[in-house]
Design a protein around this motif. Structure first.
Motif, PDB file in Angstrom:
ATOM      1  N   TYR A  80       0.807  -1.315  -0.224  1.00 10.89           N
ATOM      2  CA  TYR A  80       0.077   0.048   0.082  1.00 10.89           C
ATOM      3  C   TYR A  80       0.935   1.287  -0.046  1.00 10.89           C
ATOM      4  N   GLN A  83       2.552   1.927  -3.318  1.00 18.53           N
ATOM      5  CA  GLN A  83       1.244   2.228  -4.503  1.00 18.53           C
ATOM      6  C   GLN A  83       0.975   3.510  -4.244  1.00 18.53           C
ATOM      7  N   SER A  86       3.562   5.936  -5.355  1.00 18.31           N
ATOM      8  CA  SER A  86       3.940   5.635  -6.733  1.00 18.31           C
ATOM      9  C   SER A  86       5.346   6.133  -7.358  1.00 18.31           C
ATOM     10  N   ALA A 132      -0.036  -7.966  -7.621  1.00 19.04           N
ATOM     11  CA  ALA A 132       0.556  -6.572  -7.619  1.00 19.04           C
ATOM     12  C   ALA A 132       1.743  -6.265  -7.582  1.00 19.04           C
ATOM     13  N   MET A 136       4.268  -4.602 -10.277  1.00 16.59           N
ATOM     14  CA  MET A 136       5.092  -3.444 -10.242  1.00 16.59           C
ATOM     15  C   MET A 136       6.502  -3.490 -10.547  1.00 16.59           C
TER      16      MET A 136
END
Length: 286
Positions: A80, A83, A86, A132, A136
């Motif tokens: 989290y 993310q 970014s 995820a 990434m």
């Protein structure tokens, strides 16, 4: 205390760079044990990312961000965080042409890769979190490759831990019969020639004479010895990575080595040097 940091960075970073730099260093020192939400929020991060473009503060800002990304957290929380920040997209937008700043961004890319690999392979993480993290990480691969390609060894070696972790996962996948994705295969295909090229001695490399071993340091030879030792360590790491690629994809490895050998013989022919002489003198890949 966090509010005071924010005030300094928001109001004084443009006029008191030394003070702002000290705050960034203090934040980095405290981040491992304070509540991460005190600084990882929209207002704080907006300023921090702005400082990544301030020549006088960008190295300190990047180092602070590296410490934030490396903070010990549970896999889901770390995902989290990455993310929210970014961080991969942010790094792609930075101008890392300066070697000092490039090294700092390389360290940020490295810790991001290490953290993503940890989430991807953590059996306690959910399948969605693992997927995820893997996605990434694939977005990060071109950035890692660009740092490995960097001329200065301090910059390229900054991402070696992440490269090592990634290749270790790929080897495990190969042993278990799990196919690499197209992006992962492309990364290996692009990485191998970069590693081989960095393994070579530069054209202006000064080969030591046998008598140099007995010389004193009146001519600065000890500094040269230190440089040679550092380059030796670099080449060792590069060979480990190349061998790992050989275990992952023997066909890719064979084609890479063949292309390098053909290039060496072609250069020998162009400069009138026999292959036997090149071998006797150590070649460029020895």
């Amino acid at each position: 205390m966090a509010h005071a940091w924010y005030v300094v960075l928001a109001c004084l970073s443009g006029t008191h760079a030394d003070l702002a730099r000290g705050v960034l260093q203090l934040m980095g020192a405290y981040v491992s044990w304070i509540d991460i939400n005190l600084i990882v929020n929209q207002p704080f991060m907006r300023i921090l990312f702005e400082l990544l473009r301030a020549p006088a503060l960008r190295c300190a800002a990047c180092n602070c961000l590296t410490r934030i990304v490396g903070k010990g957290m549970r896999p889901t929380e770390k995902l989290y965080l990455l993310q929210f920040l970014s961080v991969v997209d942010a790094m792609k937008q930075l101008d890392a042409g300066d070697a000092e700043f490039a090294e700092e961004v390389g360290k940020l890319a490295n810790v991001t890769g290490v953290e993503l690999k940890a989430i991807w392979t953590d059996k306690s993480a959910s399948s969605d979190a693992q997927a995820a993290a893997s996605a990434m990480l694939e977005q990060l691969l071109p950035l890692l490759l660009s740092f490995v390609s960097y001329k200065q060894s301090e910059v390229s070696s900054a991402v070696f831990p992440a490269i090592n972790d990634i290749l270790s996962v790929f080897k495990k996948m190969q042993r278990e019969g799990v196919a690499l994705s197209a992006v992962q295969q492309q990364f290996l295909a692009q990485l191998l020639p970069v590693l081989i090229e960095k393994l070579q001695y530069s054209e202006d490399y000064s080969w030591p004479a046998p008598s140099d071993a007995a010389a004193g340091d009146t001519d600065g030879s000890l500094d040269e010895d230190d440089d040679e030792a550092m380059f030796g360590e670099l080449r060792h790491s590069l060979r480990v990575f190349i061998d790992a690629i050989g275990q992952i994809s023997s066909d890719l490895y064979d084609s890479g080595v063949l292309a390098t050998a053909q290039s060496i013989f072609r250069q020998c022919s162009e400069y009138g040097v026999s292959a036997e002489r090149a071998t006797d003198e150590g070649g460029q890949l020895g």
